[in-house]
Write a protein that holds these residues in place. Structure first.
Motif, mmCIF file in Angstrom:
data_model
loop_
_atom_site.group_PDB
_atom_site.id
_atom_site.type_symbol
_atom_site.label_atom_id
_atom_site.label_comp_id
_atom_site.label_asym_id
_atom_site.label_seq_id
_atom_site.Cartn_x
_atom_site.Cartn_y
_atom_site.Cartn_z
ATOM 1 N N SER A 99 35.859 -9.553 11.299
ATOM 2 C CA SER A 99 37.027 -10.436 11.311
ATOM 3 C C SER A 99 37.762 -10.403 9.985
ATOM 4 C CB SER A 99 36.604 -11.864 11.633
ATOM 5 O OG SER A 99 36.110 -11.934 12.929
ATOM 6 N N SER A 105 41.553 -9.334 9.434
ATOM 7 C CA SER A 105 42.499 -10.237 8.773
ATOM 8 C C SER A 105 43.296 -9.561 7.676
ATOM 9 C CB SER A 105 41.758 -11.427 8.161
ATOM 10 O OG SER A 105 41.134 -12.162 9.139
ATOM 11 N N SER A 147 44.091 -14.610 7.934
ATOM 12 C CA SER A 147 45.325 -13.824 7.998
ATOM 13 C C SER A 147 46.544 -14.689 7.681
ATOM 14 C CB SER A 147 45.473 -13.160 9.364
ATOM 15 O OG SER A 147 45.465 -14.127 10.385
ATOM 16 N N SER A 172 39.326 -14.748 11.296
ATOM 17 C CA SER A 172 40.460 -13.869 11.577
ATOM 18 C C SER A 172 41.779 -14.626 11.718
ATOM 19 C CB SER A 172 40.200 -13.021 12.821
ATOM 20 O OG SER A 172 40.074 -13.831 13.953
ATOM 21 N N THR A 173 41.737 -15.821 12.289
ATOM 22 C CA THR A 173 43.000 -16.548 12.470
ATOM 23 C C THR A 173 43.467 -17.231 11.198
ATOM 24 O OG1 THR A 173 41.784 -18.458 13.321
ATOM 25 C CG2 THR A 173 42.689 -16.925 14.924
#
Length: 171
Positions: free
Chosen positions: A159, A163, A83, A79-80
Motif C-alpha cells: 500500500s 501511495s 496518497s 493507501s488512501t
C-alpha cells in the motif's frame, strides 16, 4: 516520493496501467501460492484419508479471513490517506502517518491474534466442522496466524508503494 505533478504528466490510461501492474502481479503470485498450498495439502492427506484438503481450507479459511480483513483495513488506510497527504506536499506528515499506522496495526494485530486463536474451536463448532478435522483446522489456522505479522507488513508495504506511485515494485 512522487508528487501529483509527476503523476499527472502521463496519460490517464498509461497511469492506470502502470499503477495496476504491481497489484496484478501480486494477485497472480498469491493465486499461485494458494495453488501450491492446496497441492501440498493434497500430498499430505491422500485420497483415502478422512481429511479432505478442500474442506480443510474451507473451514480454516473462515478463521484466516478475519486476519486478512484486519490487514486489508490497515493497508487500505495507508493507501488512501497517505496518497492524500503526499498530494498535499506534506512529506513529514506522511512519514509520521506511515510509521504511526505501522505501529498501531502491529500492536492491534498482536492483541487480536490470541483472541482469534481462542475463538478457533468455537468458530469451527459453529460451522459444523467434523470432530476429526478440528485439530487439523486448528493447526492449519495457527500456522497462518504465526505468519500474520509478516502478511500485515507485506500488505502495508504494498500500500505504501501504491501511495507513492511505485506500485510496479509490488510485483
Amino acid at each position: 516520493i512522487i508528487t501529483k505533478n509527476k503523476i499527472s504528466k502521463a496519460l490517464p490510461l498509461v497511469t492506470l496501467l502502470l499503477m495496476s501492474f504491481g497489484p496484478f502481479i501480486t494477485t497472480i503470485t498469491t493465486t499461485l501460492m494458494d495453488f501450491v498450498e492446496l497441492f501440498l495439502l493434497t500430498k499430505r492427506f491422500p485420497q483415502d484419508s478422512l481429511v479432505k484438503p478442500v474442506q480443510l481450507q474451507g473451514f480454516a479459511g473462515f478463521c484466516n479471513t478475519v486476519v486478512i480483513l484486519i490487514t486489508t483495513y490497515f493497508s487500505t488506510a495507508v493507501s488512501t490517506r497517505l496518497s492524500r497527504i503526499i498530494s498535499e506536499n506534506r512529506e513529514k506528515d506522511a512519514m509520521h502517518f506511515f510509521s504511526d499506522i505501522t505501529k498501531v496495526s502491529l500492536v492491534f494485530l498482536f492483541i487480536c491474534l490470541p483472541l482469534i486463536q481462542f475463538l478457533i474451536h468455537p468458530l469451527l463448532s459453529f460451522m459444523n466442522c467434523p470432530e476429526y478435522m478440528e485439530n487439523y483446522c486448528y493447526l492449519f489456522t495457527v500456522n497462518f496466524l504465526s505468519a500474520a505479522p509478516f502478511l500485515l507488513l507485506f500488505s502495508i508495504a504494498c500500500s505504501f508503494l501504491q501511495s507513492i506511485g511505485r506500485s510496479i515494485l509490488n510485483g
